[in-house]
Design a protein around this motif. Structure first.
Motif, PDB file in Angstrom:
ATOM      1  N   UNK A   1       1.058  -1.193   0.104  1.00 44.98           N
ATOM      2  CA  UNK A   1       0.085   0.473  -0.108  1.00 44.98           C
ATOM      3  C   UNK A   1       1.132   1.223   0.333  1.00 44.98           C
ATOM      4  N   UNK A   2       0.711   2.350  -0.227  1.00 46.24           N
ATOM      5  CA  UNK A   2       0.967   3.892  -0.381  1.00 46.24           C
ATOM      6  C   UNK A   2       0.487   4.604   0.697  1.00 46.24           C
ATOM      7  N   UNK A   3       1.755   4.832   1.656  1.00 45.16           N
ATOM      8  CA  UNK A   3       1.439   5.695   2.743  1.00 45.16           C
ATOM      9  C   UNK A   3       0.771   7.062   2.986  1.00 45.16           C
ATOM     10  N   UNK A   4       1.035   7.760   1.771  1.00 46.53           N
ATOM     11  CA  UNK A   4       0.705   8.705   1.484  1.00 46.53           C
ATOM     12  C   UNK A   4      -1.008   8.751   1.380  1.00 46.53           C
ATOM     13  N   UNK A   5      -1.410   8.473  -0.181  1.00 50.25           N
ATOM     14  CA  UNK A   5      -2.701   7.684   0.438  1.00 50.25           C
ATOM     15  C   UNK A   5      -3.588   6.910   0.545  1.00 50.25           C
ATOM     16  N   UNK A   6      -2.518   5.800   1.186  1.00 45.73           N
ATOM     17  CA  UNK A   6      -3.820   4.361   1.636  1.00 45.73           C
ATOM     18  C   UNK A   6      -3.804   3.773   0.498  1.00 45.73           C
ATOM     19  N   UNK A   7      -3.069   3.905  -0.892  1.00 50.87           N
ATOM     20  CA  UNK A   7      -3.921   3.334  -1.997  1.00 50.87           C
ATOM     21  C   UNK A   7      -3.709   1.930  -2.175  1.00 50.87           C
ATOM     22  N   UNK A   8      -4.378   0.539  -2.325  1.00 45.22           N
ATOM     23  CA  UNK A   8      -3.173  -0.293  -2.968  1.00 45.22           C
ATOM     24  C   UNK A   8      -2.430  -0.240  -4.272  1.00 45.22           C
ATOM     25  N   UNK A   9      -0.513  -0.791  -3.640  1.00 44.88           N
ATOM     26  CA  UNK A   9      -0.472  -0.858  -5.062  1.00 44.88           C
ATOM     27  C   UNK A   9      -0.251  -2.377  -5.318  1.00 44.88           C
ATOM     28  N   UNK A  10      -0.681  -3.743  -5.325  1.00 46.71           N
ATOM     29  CA  UNK A  10      -0.067  -4.574  -6.203  1.00 46.71           C
ATOM     30  C   UNK A  10      -0.052  -5.799  -5.053  1.00 46.71           C
ATOM     31  N   UNK A  11       0.414  -7.080  -5.796  1.00 48.06           N
ATOM     32  CA  UNK A  11       0.652  -8.036  -3.575  1.00 48.06           C
ATOM     33  C   UNK A  11       2.073  -8.895  -5.002  1.00 48.06           C
ATOM     34  N   UNK A  12       3.038  -9.704  -4.044  1.00 42.79           N
ATOM     35  CA  UNK A  12       3.670 -10.553  -4.090  1.00 42.79           C
ATOM     36  C   UNK A  12       3.246 -11.729  -4.256  1.00 42.79           C
ATOM     37  N   UNK A  13       3.891 -12.486  -5.912  1.00 44.00           N
ATOM     38  CA  UNK A  13       2.950 -13.436  -5.716  1.00 44.00           C
ATOM     39  C   UNK A  13       2.100 -13.459  -6.998  1.00 44.00           C
ATOM     40  N   UNK A  14       1.436 -14.457  -7.600  1.00 50.37           N
ATOM     41  CA  UNK A  14       0.080 -14.474  -8.847  1.00 50.37           C
ATOM     42  C   UNK A  14      -0.587 -14.657  -7.895  1.00 50.37           C
ATOM     43  N   UNK A  15      -2.111 -14.637  -9.130  1.00 52.73           N
ATOM     44  CA  UNK A  15      -3.366 -14.010  -8.022  1.00 52.73           C
ATOM     45  C   UNK A  15      -3.754 -15.255  -8.036  1.00 52.73           C
ATOM     46  N   UNK A  16      -3.501 -16.777  -8.527  1.00 52.63           N
ATOM     47  CA  UNK A  16      -3.973 -18.118  -7.924  1.00 52.63           C
ATOM     48  C   UNK A  16      -3.167 -18.442  -7.205  1.00 52.63           C
ATOM     49  N   UNK A  17      -1.910 -18.051  -7.138  1.00 49.54           N
ATOM     50  CA  UNK A  17      -0.487 -18.651  -6.097  1.00 49.54           C
ATOM     51  C   UNK A  17      -0.251 -17.204  -5.628  1.00 49.54           C
ATOM     52  N   UNK A  18      -0.726 -17.789  -3.586  1.00 53.88           N
ATOM     53  CA  UNK A  18      -0.117 -16.766  -3.099  1.00 53.88           C
ATOM     54  C   UNK A  18       0.759 -16.415  -2.696  1.00 53.88           C
ATOM     55  N   UNK A  19       1.947 -15.205  -2.057  1.00 49.77           N
ATOM     56  CA  UNK A  19       3.368 -16.112  -1.582  1.00 49.77           C
ATOM     57  C   UNK A  19       4.159 -17.001  -0.939  1.00 49.77           C
ATOM     58  N   UNK A  20       3.140 -17.282   0.179  1.00 52.08           N
ATOM     59  CA  UNK A  20       2.924 -18.524   1.003  1.00 52.08           C
ATOM     60  C   UNK A  20       1.780 -19.397   1.272  1.00 52.08           C
ATOM     61  N   UNK A  21       2.208 -20.362   1.650  1.00 50.71           N
ATOM     62  CA  UNK A  21       1.140 -21.442   1.804  1.00 50.71           C
ATOM     63  C   UNK A  21       1.111 -21.088   2.996  1.00 50.71           C
ATOM     64  N   UNK A  22       1.263 -21.117   3.706  1.00 47.59           N
ATOM     65  CA  UNK A  22       1.450 -20.597   5.042  1.00 47.59           C
ATOM     66  C   UNK A  22       0.798 -19.198   5.730  1.00 47.59           C
TER      67      UNK A  22
END
Length: 891
Positions: free
Chosen positions: A460-481
């Motif tokens: 997220x952006x601290x100035x505006x609070x806007x969402x700026x993306x994720x780490x990992x793919x849409x169908x696969x999260x960054x970690x399994x746990x």
């Protein structure tokens, strides 16, 4: 290992954040200062605040136990602790101690030259304040009259009014110790009795919620109020001319009553989050002071249009124990402290005047502030569980981000504006039951990265609070746990995430689809801490161990084992040399990172919940279970010489330290001489590590190098102007005792034996050092001569060596023994440079004498052989080391 009574590195300094407890405060007007002083209890101590600037003036001495009751007059402050009553002068000088009660005292009343005290066994005692003698004791039957309140009605000479649990009132004459009158009461317990400004009138607060104004002379109730905001805990009357009575309740509300209209004038809801312990209006001023067991002291001013009061000044700490502490500035002076009361505080380590409260966490700050009912607001957020900050852009936008227990939303805070921010960071498509588990604010202060319990990592952006993306793919999260830790490097090039799936993943900050490196861990991680300057990442494992990872090489470099409970916090020191950790086993461990060894350990009374090391290295801040304060531990290495050695955690006797207090204490390990016993013997380096090695002396260079150039030094220090003899003093002839001046010419004729020379009986030209050399019989004797020679200055050494020649009073034997002493020095492989210097000046002074004497030449050959062997050994070692260094430099 010897038993230690203290920590090698840390010593208790003081505690921050304590303001008030459940004991009502004491207000005393000091005419000499022209100021009202407020005394509040903080456990075993009490603080004294000045009303003008509301700052802390003094801290009392330590009581044997917690303070249970307080009172005061124009001369003393009276406190009760462990059945004893103490009288204090100037807030810190103990003047009197009153003993005699067999149970805790819960009521105190200074009464002129006497002090009235009532204990829980319903015993009333009267003490003489000056001589501490007991003047009167009255035993009341608890079944018929259990004392709960006391008051002295003005103009009632020598009389006190007692309230009981049964609802009756009794008026006693303490001078004659007689009961004057008994009031029938109202059939319910009397909580508070307060004298009104009107003569013969007192206000009585009952347990049923009624407040009755009663005329004592006529034994008639004037009128009564019904208090609907909980039971009344304290009462006071305005003393500036306004007919207003003020009541404080057990729910934390304050109500102003109009005595002329006989109705509620105004009220302050949630003035305190807990019971209002003390309340008092000031004479001739529209001011009122209250304190509460929510750890706050507040001053109110009556200037509202409806006659109500508004908050003017306050001193407050956490109402519930804090759980997170962190240094937030490079100076190390300010701390960010989050507590279970959902509030975030700024605490200053220099002065409490700069302590600020940033408010409590809520979904809608403006609406909650307008409604003023945070405690019952359903939109209030839970306590803060994680905290991260960066002050680089603090003037432009929010600089602090926080997570809350059991929530997926993250909140922002403004350190510059000292309030909660307006942004609520919520990820898109957040599933039901998902919680935010970890976060970090980047070093630039522009972004915050948050990890969640389902393995997602969002930015997220601290100035505006806007969402700026994720780490990992849409169908696969960054970690399994669940994500247990999120960190970024100092250049915002990499993101490191640690999960419960035994994996440590390294991501590029911008391209976040797949990690560029994955490190498989042996244990699951519970929390992380990254030192961005050194690039060392501390992983706290669930098996109570700590793993250090170098993020540049993505390798495990250290592993620390020793804790026996869940690790609650880890932190690096300013130089990244130490890693400090604490766990539920009540221990605080300091690990030396270069050696990978434990160098310090101590235990405390209650487990630490969070720790933070100052960026300047002067203080360690800790929070503890059940404690409202933040405790500071001073670093001994800043003002003492401390020798740190590895500790075997399995065999060491862990010292248990008391938590720091608000007052400075004398360390327990200071002896009568004023020295501090650290529990370990000071390490001393041996004179020689190995017999095959050559050791130099510890003498300064000027003590041996100047011997080789002593003639040049003497020539340089020669005075420019020639030395002139002083003028002869006038000659005086002794005179005879007479009226006329006459000289005694025969005075010295018969004195002495006719000679003016003073010749000692044992005349010898050999110096004392030369005689000591001649008497040497073994190696130990020569070592004593060497130690004596080390203490001499270069000029004295030159004189001693010169006086060994037979031409100036020495002898061949002295010269031979001196060369034997040099032979001993060379054989011992110690003081190599001293032996070479002494040999050089000896040969320079006595070359001709040695050439003419065969015994001296034979002795010199043995010395030369030892000197050549020592130099060859030293030269070979030096050349080898130089070759290795040159090879490494070329590589």
């Amino acid at each position: 290992m010897p038993e230690r009574s203290s920590s090698r590195i840390f010593v208790g300094c003081r505690v921050l954040g304590y303001v008030s407890t459940h004991v009502p405060f004491v207000a005393r007007f000091i005419k000499r200062r022209g100021e009202t002083l407020l005394c509040t209890s903080v456990g075993k101590w009490f603080h004294t605040y000045g009303c003008d600037k509301f700052r802390l003036l003094s801290v009392s001495g330590e009581h044997p136990g917690p303070i249970t009751c307080m009172s005061g007059d124009n001369y003393h402050v009276y406190t009760v602790s462990v059945n004893e009553i103490f009288a204090w002068r100037r807030g810190c000088e103990l003047k009197h101690v009153y003993r005699g009660h067999n149970s805790p005292v819960h009521i105190l009343l200074p009464f002129g030259a006497h002090l009235i005290s009532i204990d829980e066994e319903n015993v009333l005692k009267i003490f003489n304040i000056k001589d501490e003698s007991e003047l009167l004791e009255l035993q009341f039957n608890s079944d018929h009259f259990k004392i709960t309140a006391i008051c002295h009605p003005p103009t009632y000479l020598n009389k006190i009014l007692l309230g009981s649990q049964q609802g009756q009132l009794q008026l006693w004459n303490v001078r004659t110790s007689k009961l004057v009158f008994t009031f029938r009461g109202w059939g319910t317990s009397v909580n508070v009795i307060e004298a009104a400004p009107a003569v013969d009138v007192v206000a009585i607060a009952l347990e049923s919620g009624k407040i009755i104004l009663h005329n004592l002379r006529r034994d008639q109730s004037i009128f009564e109020f019904i208090h609907d905001w909980g039971q009344v805990s304290c009462l006071s009357f305005r003393l500036d001319g306004a007919p207003v009575m003020v009541s404080g309740s057990t729910e934390g509300h304050i109500v102003m009553w109009d005595l002329e209209e006989r109705k509620v004038m105004s009220q302050i809801q949630s003035a305190h989050s807990q019971r209002v312990s003390g309340l008092q209006c000031f004479p001739s001023e529209p001011l009122m002071v209250t304190n509460s067991e929510d750890n706050s002291l507040k001053m109110w001013i009556f200037d509202m249009p409806d006659g109500g009061a508004r908050l003017l000044k306050k001193r407050e700490g956490h109402a519930l124990p804090p759980t997170l502490v962190s240094h937030c500035e490079p100076t190390g002076r300010n701390l960010l402290v989050a507590g279970q009361d959902r509030s975030l505080h700024i605490m200053n380590t220099v002065t409490e005047t700069f302590n600020k409260s940033m408010g409590k966490a809520t979904y809608n700050r403006k609406q909650a502030k307008k409604k003023k009912r945070l405690e019952k607001d359903l939109r209030a957020l839970p306590p803060i569980s994680k905290l991260s900050f960066c002050m680089q852009r603090d003037k432009q936008w929010d600089s602090i981000a926080s997570l809350h227990e059991g929530k997926y939303v993250a909140t922002t805070w403004s350190y510059n504006k000292i309030r909660m921010g307006d942004h609520k960071l919520i990820p898109p498509d957040c599933g039901k039951g998902v919680q935010a588990t970890s976060l970090t604010v980047t070093h630039c202060g522009n972004f915050v990265i948050i990890g969640y319990s389902d393995g997602q990592v969002h930015k997220f952006n601290m100035q505006s609070g806007i969402y700026r993306g994720c780490y990992g793919k849409k169908d696969k999260h960054g970690h399994k746990g669940a994500v247990r830790g999120v960190e970024t490097d100092i250049c915002n090039q990499r993101v490191i995430t640690a999960g419960a799936d035994y994996k440590l993943k390294f991501w590029y900050f911008k391209t976040a689809t797949t990690p560029y490196n994955v490190l498989r861990l042996e244990e699951s991680v519970s929390m992380t801490n990254l030192n961005r300057e050194s690039g060392l990442l501390a992983l706290v494992n669930e098996d109570f161990t700590i793993t250090l990872v170098d993020i540049d090489t993505a390798t495990v470099v250290r592993k620390f084992e020793g804790h026996m409970g869940k690790i609650n916090g880890v932190d690096f020191d300013a130089q990244s040399r130490w890693l400090i950790s604490t766990s539920m086993d009540c221990t605080v461990c300091t690990w030396d990172i270069p050696s990978g060894q434990l160098v310090d350990i101590f235990s405390v009374e209650k487990p630490c919940t969070s720790i933070s090391m100052s960026p300047t290295g002067d203080y360690l801040a800790t929070t503890h279970v059940g404690e409202l304060g933040v405790f500071l531990w001073a670093n001994r290495l800043l003002y003492e010489r401390v020798f740190l050695k590895p500790i075997d955690i399995e065999t060491v006797d862990v010292p248990k330290l008391k938590l720091p207090s608000t007052a400075p204490e004398k360390p327990e390990d200071i002896d009568d001489l004023g020295t501090i016993d650290l529990g370990d013997i000071e390490y001393k380096s041996p004179e020689q590590i190995g017999k095959d090695l050559i050791t130099l002396s510890n003498l300064p260079t000027s003590r041996w190098l100047n011997l080789l150039h002593l003639d040049i030094v003497k020539q340089r220090n020669k005075p420019k102007t020639p030395f002139t003899l002083p003028k002869s003093a006038p000659f005086f002839i002794p005179t005879l005792k007479s009226l006329n001046v006459s000289f005694d010419i025969e005075a010295d004729k018969d004195s002495g034996d006719g000679t003016k020379l003073l010749i000692p009986e044992s005349f010898s030209t050999i110096s004392a050092f030369g005689k000591k050399l001649v008497n040497c019989q073994c190696e130990q004797d020569y070592i004593e001569c060497i130690d004596h020679f080390k203490t001499l200055s270069p000029a004295a050494i030159d004189v001693e060596v010169t006086s060994m020649s037979p031409d100036v009073g020495g002898s061949i034997e002295v010269m031979k023994r001196f060369m034997s002493m040099l032979h001993t020095m060379l054989l011992s492989n110690r003081d190599f440079e001293l032996a070479q210097s002494y040999l050089t000046i000896f040969l320079k002074k006595h070359t001709q004498t040695i050439t003419d004497n065969q015994d001296l030449r034979d002795t010199l050959e043995a010395v030369e052989e030892n000197a050549a062997n020592a130099w060859n050994k030293l030269q070979n070692r030096l050349l080898y080391n130089l070759s290795v260094v040159k090879m490494l430099r070329n590589m």
